[in-house]
Design an enzyme around this catalytic site. Structure first.
Site, PDB file in Angstrom:
ATOM      1  N   GLY A 301       0.817  -1.208   0.000  1.00 18.49           N
ATOM      2  CA  GLY A 301       0.000   0.000   0.000  1.00 18.49           C
ATOM      3  C   GLY A 301       0.851   1.257   0.000  1.00 18.49           C
ATOM      4  O   GLY A 301       1.944   1.304  -0.573  1.00 18.49           O
ATOM      5  N   SER A 302       0.362   2.273   0.691  1.00 20.07           N
ATOM      6  CA  SER A 302       0.993   3.600   0.634  1.00 20.07           C
ATOM      7  C   SER A 302       2.342   3.673   1.331  1.00 20.07           C
ATOM      8  O   SER A 302       3.017   4.710   1.244  1.00 20.07           O
ATOM      9  CB  SER A 302       0.051   4.640   1.248  1.00 20.07           C
ATOM     10  OG  SER A 302      -1.134   4.733   0.482  1.00 20.07           O
ATOM     11  N   THR A 303       2.766   2.630   2.023  1.00 19.57           N
ATOM     12  CA  THR A 303       4.061   2.680   2.709  1.00 19.57           C
ATOM     13  C   THR A 303       5.231   2.742   1.732  1.00 19.57           C
ATOM     14  O   THR A 303       6.353   3.062   2.146  1.00 19.57           O
ATOM     15  CB  THR A 303       4.248   1.462   3.633  1.00 19.57           C
ATOM     16  OG1 THR A 303       4.109   0.257   2.874  1.00 19.57           O
ATOM     17  CG2 THR A 303       3.239   1.484   4.769  1.00 19.57           C
ATOM     18  N   VAL A 304       4.997   2.484   0.430  1.00 18.53           N
ATOM     19  CA  VAL A 304       6.098   2.589  -0.541  1.00 18.53           C
ATOM     20  C   VAL A 304       6.145   3.960  -1.219  1.00 18.53           C
ATOM     21  O   VAL A 304       7.076   4.239  -1.975  1.00 18.53           O
ATOM     22  CB  VAL A 304       6.019   1.486  -1.631  1.00 18.53           C
ATOM     23  CG1 VAL A 304       6.179   0.113  -1.018  1.00 18.53           C
ATOM     24  CG2 VAL A 304       4.735   1.595  -2.439  1.00 18.53           C
TER      25      VAL A 304
END
Length: 578
Positions: A301-304
């Protein structure tokens, strides 16, 4: 006078019985002499062999399995002496060992076994010379059995592995089987290192088993080795407690947490739920034994998104003060839509991360050549092993395609279409914290930090860290991970789980970050898999776990808090729109 004839007596002939006896004695004498000559001259080794078969024995010294400790010497696995109870059925039958059944009943009771079953095991094969009755009994039980004085029932020394920390480190440390051989976790990975080799000595024993002569060492043994881990048990305990509380609160399927020392790559905590008690294995369930932090891969998800931002800065397609147009809050790419939660308009780069804008990060990704984006991911360790050397480690997945659609390139930027393990993600954030230096992850305590490889410029890494501070401040998506006194550079992530034909209704809640942001010391990732209910966002579910564990760890490691003035200066990053 008539001369009387003299009577001469003739010798009586030897009786045939006497002859037979003499011949028999002679034959016996000759045969004995012949046998003696045969044994002494022709086969002198035979009697020695027969004697050796009855008296020569090989004894081995007992070697305890090596200790496993945390970085401060706290015991995580230790071997304790126990006894094995075994029977010699032939001796039991020859010495009428079943004469007093009351003692057999007492034996069955202390071993918690049915008396009939125990007796039948010994009676079933009267010529057998060895059969186990029970393994790994405590010294107290062994002393009681010894006092029963049952013929043919013996004790022998062995060891049992004990895990003082129980379920807290269960998946990481692993377990041994009943023969003290490692079968899971580090017990399995470092089995040869921990085991050692016993010395073997040849001795001559009397009939009652006493050693009467020591004939010499036939194999020189090697001592077992201890294993000191990089884990800090204080932090590990805190991490497991908070992770367990969160998974129970949100009725999640599982959870994982990994904390890494930014400067060395050492893993200070690796916790998983659900767990198990390695000291009580009667109802052991295999799914509880999996070290999910290294075996399970998720779409991040958005952690990258911070790493896409770093790639864009490295490529020079944007600069820290630039604005990105995200109006009207959505964009159509190849017939499909990418959406934000609201129309953010023209926003600075920091706000793309603070508000987790899918539109903004997609525009940056589409401005990058696909090979450069994939190359950034790969250089940060995705799709490869972390160097931790743990059994079952997954490499995650980065698709290898010749052609990519624009929509696929966009989804890569906000964490779909690739998978990572919690350990890989924690290592990526540790790379940000170290100023762009990628180091191998280590679960063993290191004497000195490895050199590592530079994969991001120090300028880009520090710039992204500054942007991420706003995520945990007012208005960001990770405010529940905020820590008073320590600026946190973090990012929340929520990914929908894939099912056959698309995506289902289950989510993975993630939070990853570095603290303190001004002088990074620790990187950590929290993953909660399939939380139930209305709260499933990474900032809501995993963020609080991150905040509590990171706060406690920084205090345990005596990391100095950051002054309020310095925090204000750090929060006011260039290009950030307040």
């Amino acid at each position: 006078m008539k001369k009387q004839a003299k009577r001469i007596s003739k010798p009586q002939p030897i009786h045939w019985r006497l002859k037979a006896v003499v011949v028999a004695v002679c034959l016996m004498f000759v045969s004995l002499v012949g046998r003696a000559a045969y044994i002494q001259v022709l086969q002198p080794e035979m009697l020695r062999h027969e004697s050796d078969m009855r008296t020569l024995r090989t004894t081995s010294s007992e070697v305890q399995r090596g200790l496993i400790t945390d970085r401060n010497g706290e015991m995580l696995a230790v071997s304790v002496p126990v006894k094995a109870v075994y029977a010699d059925p032939k001796v039991v039958h020859d010495e009428n060992g079943f004469a007093d059944m009351r003692r057999w009943q007492a034996l069955a009771e202390v071993l918690h076994q049915p008396e009939s079953e125990l007796v039948n095991r010994v009676k079933s094969n009267p010529n057998k010379r060895f059969t186990y009755i029970q393994r790994q009994v405590t010294p107290a039980v062994a002393d009681y059995i010894k006092q029963l004085k049952l013929p043919g029932i013996y004790l022998k020394s062995e060891s049992r592995r004990y895990y003082p920390t129980g379920e807290i480190t269960a998946q990481l440390v692993g377990i041994t089987n009943i023969d003290d051989v490692g079968i899971e976790g580090l017990e399995n990975t470092y089995d040869n290192w921990l085991t050692g080799t016993p010395s073997k000595e040849q001795v001559r024993q009397s009939r009652d088993g006493q050693v009467v002569e020591r004939l010499g060492i036939i194999q020189q043994g090697e001592r077992s080795n201890d294993l000191m881990l990089s884990i800090d048990q204080r932090i590990q305990q805190l991490a497991y407690r908070e992770l367990k509380r969160a998974t129970e609160m949100y009725q999640a399927t599982s959870g994982s947490l990994v904390m890494i020392d930014v400067h060395t790559g050492e893993i200070l905590a690796m916790a998983n739920t659900p767990s198990y008690n390695p000291n009580a294995r009667d109802d052991l369930e295999s799914y509880r034994m999996r070290n999910r932090a290294v075996t399970d891969a998720y779409e991040p998800g958005s952690t990258v998104k911070p790493f896409v931002m770093a790639a864009a800065l490295e490529a020079g397609i944007v600069k820290p003060g630039d604005l990105v147009d995200t109006s009207p809050g959505w964009m159509r790419i190849g017939g499909r839509q990418v959406r934000d939660g609201q129309n953010l308009g023209d926003i600075p780069l920091a706000t793309i991360l603070i508000k987790s804008s899918n539109v903004g990060i997609s525009k940056l990704a589409l401005g990058l050549p696909i090979q450069q984006l994939l190359g950034t991911y790969q250089s940060l360790g995705l799709g490869n092993y972390t160097g931790v050397n743990l059994t079952g480690e997954s490499t995650g997945l980065i698709p290898d395609r010749h052609r990519w659609s624009d929509f696929e390139r966009a989804t890569l930027a906000f964490g779909y279409g690739l998978t990572v393990t919690p350990l890989q993600l924690a290592r990526m954030y540790a790379t940000l914290g170290s100023g762009g230096i990628l180091r191998p992850a280590s679960v063993l305590k290191l004497k000195q930090a490895p050199d590592g490889v530079r994969v991001l410029s120090e300028t880009s890494a520090k710039e992204v860290l500054k942007m991420l501070v706003g995520v945990t401040e007012t208005g960001g998506t990770g405010t529940k991970a905020h820590i008073d006194g320590y600026p946190v550079a973090g990012k929340s992530g929520t990914s929908r789980k894939a099912v056959a034909g698309g995506y289902g209704d289950d989510y993975v809640a993630l939070f990853a970050g570095v603290a303190p942001a001004n002088n990074p010391r620790l990187a950590m990732v929290v993953v909660v898999n399939e939380p139930k209910g209305d709260h499933y966002y990474g900032g809501d579910v995993s963020g609080p776990v991150f905040g509590k564990v990171m706060s406690g760890a920084l205090q345990m490691l005596n990391v100095e808090p950051v002054s309020a003035k310095a925090q204000v200066q750090l929060a006011g990053t260039p290009g950030r729109k307040e």
